[in-house]
Scaffold this motif. Structure first.
Motif, PDB file in Angstrom:
ATOM      1  N   GLY A   1       0.825  -1.208   0.000  1.00 17.44           N
ATOM      2  CA  GLY A   1       0.000   0.000   0.000  1.00 17.44           C
ATOM      3  C   GLY A   1       0.857   1.255   0.000  1.00 17.44           C
ATOM      4  N   SER A   2       1.927   1.224   0.777  1.00 19.68           N
ATOM      5  CA  SER A   2       2.842   2.356   0.830  1.00 19.68           C
ATOM      6  C   SER A   2       3.511   2.572  -0.529  1.00 19.68           C
ATOM      7  CB  SER A   2       3.901   2.117   1.909  1.00 19.68           C
ATOM      8  OG  SER A   2       4.867   3.125   1.891  1.00 19.68           O
ATOM      9  N   ILE A   3       3.940   1.489  -1.134  1.00 17.05           N
ATOM     10  CA  ILE A   3       4.567   1.588  -2.466  1.00 17.05           C
ATOM     11  C   ILE A   3       3.558   2.124  -3.470  1.00 17.05           C
ATOM     12  CG2 ILE A   3       5.498   0.230  -4.383  1.00 17.05           C
ATOM     13  CD1 ILE A   3       6.766  -1.619  -2.244  1.00 17.05           C
ATOM     14  N   GLU A   4       2.331   1.627  -3.416  1.00 19.18           N
ATOM     15  CA  GLU A   4       1.294   2.079  -4.339  1.00 19.18           C
ATOM     16  C   GLU A   4       1.022   3.579  -4.162  1.00 19.18           C
ATOM     17  OE1 GLU A   4      -3.211   0.867  -5.701  1.00 19.18           O
ATOM     18  OE2 GLU A   4      -2.598   0.501  -3.639  1.00 19.18           O
ATOM     19  N   SER A   5       0.903   4.021  -2.893  1.00 23.41           N
ATOM     20  CA  SER A   5       0.631   5.451  -2.682  1.00 23.41           C
ATOM     21  C   SER A   5       1.793   6.313  -3.171  1.00 23.41           C
ATOM     22  CB  SER A   5       0.332   5.729  -1.203  1.00 23.41           C
ATOM     23  OG  SER A   5       1.471   5.506  -0.411  1.00 23.41           O
ATOM     24  N   ARG A   6       3.025   5.843  -3.001  1.00 24.63           N
ATOM     25  CA  ARG A   6       4.174   6.600  -3.512  1.00 24.63           C
ATOM     26  C   ARG A   6       4.147   6.661  -5.031  1.00 24.63           C
ATOM     27  NH1 ARG A   6       8.810   3.701  -0.617  1.00 24.63           N
ATOM     28  NH2 ARG A   6       7.564   3.250   1.196  1.00 24.63           N
ATOM     29  N   LEU A   7       3.802   5.554  -5.673  1.00 26.79           N
ATOM     30  CA  LEU A   7       3.725   5.546  -7.138  1.00 26.79           C
ATOM     31  C   LEU A   7       2.631   6.492  -7.631  1.00 26.79           C
ATOM     32  CD1 LEU A   7       4.204   1.745  -7.899  1.00 26.79           C
ATOM     33  CD2 LEU A   7       5.810   3.597  -8.385  1.00 26.79           C
ATOM     34  N   VAL A   8       1.487   6.484  -6.955  1.00 25.98           N
ATOM     35  CA  VAL A   8       0.397   7.393  -7.334  1.00 25.98           C
ATOM     36  C   VAL A   8       0.842   8.839  -7.168  1.00 25.98           C
ATOM     37  CG1 VAL A   8      -1.901   8.186  -6.642  1.00 25.98           C
ATOM     38  CG2 VAL A   8      -1.464   5.749  -6.915  1.00 25.98           C
TER      39      VAL A   8
ATOM     40  N   GLU B   1       2.656  13.958  -9.397  1.00 24.31           N
ATOM     41  CA  GLU B   1       3.675  15.011  -9.461  1.00 24.31           C
ATOM     42  C   GLU B   1       4.238  15.132 -10.869  1.00 24.31           C
ATOM     43  OE1 GLU B   1       6.452  13.846  -6.472  1.00 24.31           O
ATOM     44  OE2 GLU B   1       5.213  14.605  -4.833  1.00 24.31           O
ATOM     45  N   GLN B   2       4.332  14.013 -11.540  1.00 25.91           N
ATOM     46  CA  GLN B   2       4.862  14.025 -12.896  1.00 25.91           C
ATOM     47  C   GLN B   2       3.875  14.697 -13.849  1.00 25.91           C
ATOM     48  OE1 GLN B   2       5.483  10.119 -14.558  1.00 25.91           O
ATOM     49  NE2 GLN B   2       7.538  10.717 -15.205  1.00 25.91           N
TER      50      GLN B   2
END
Length: 189
Positions: A156-163, A168-169
């Motif tokens: 979940g943490s990885i997913e939120s960082r990717l989102v 941001e991109q």
């Protein structure tokens, strides 16, 4: 000189207003920090209680697992005893005669009891195997749940960082598109 004094007063008033806004913002931030600190403290307490509860549950689980293993072993010993009993020889009936009719019935009864014991031994062995498989399945389910509890937060943490990275991109691109649209509108308007 009067204009300089007026300009200085206005600048002082602007600076005082800015200082007041900054002071209000600082108070809000301090209040928010305090609330976050209290929430963090509450969460640490909750985590401690959950951790203790988890340890207690694991201890109970280990006791139950030990009892189950002991019961399975005892069932195994009983199954072995039934299988051994089923191997005991049964005397063969003698030639049929009226005097031996009771003896023949007793021997037939002994043969049927032997067959019954053999079937009970087989059933008991199969039930024990089913219990062992059920136990293994339960352990696998518990381990699967434990793994899920361990990895889902990470995922979940990885997913939120990717989102967030994706947003941001795309955000600078959106700002550029908006500016471009505004420039086009201002040229034509």
């Amino acid at each position: 000189n009067a204009e300089d004094a007026k300009a200085s007063r206005r600048q002082v008033e602007r600076l005082e207003a800015q200082v007041e806004r900054l002071e209000v913002a600082r108070r809000k931030l301090l209040l928010e920090i305090e609330q976050n600190s209290l929430e963090i403290e509450r969460l640490f307490t909750e985590i401690g209680l959950l951790s203790k509860s988890l340890k207690d549950q694991k201890a109970v689980s280990m006791v139950w697992e030990s009892q189950l293993t002991e019961a399975l072993q005892q069932n195994g010993r009983l199954t072995d005893m039934l299988a051994e009993q089923a191997q005991w020889p049964v005397p063969e009936p003698k030639t049929t005669s009226e005097g031996n009719e009771a003896e023949n019935l007793r021997l037939e009864n002994a043969r049927m009891n032997k067959t019954l014991i053999e079937e009970k031994a087989l059933r008991s062995a199969l039930e024990q195997r089913v219990e062992e498989l059920h136990h293994d399945n339960t352990l696998a389910t518990v381990k699967s749940i434990d793994l899920a509890k361990m990895y889902y937060p990470v995922l979940g943490s990885i997913e939120s960082r990717l989102v967030r990275m994706n947003r941001e991109q795309h955000l600078p691109m959106q700002h550029t598109k908006i500016r471009h649209s505004m420039a086009v509108v201002s040229r034509h308007g």
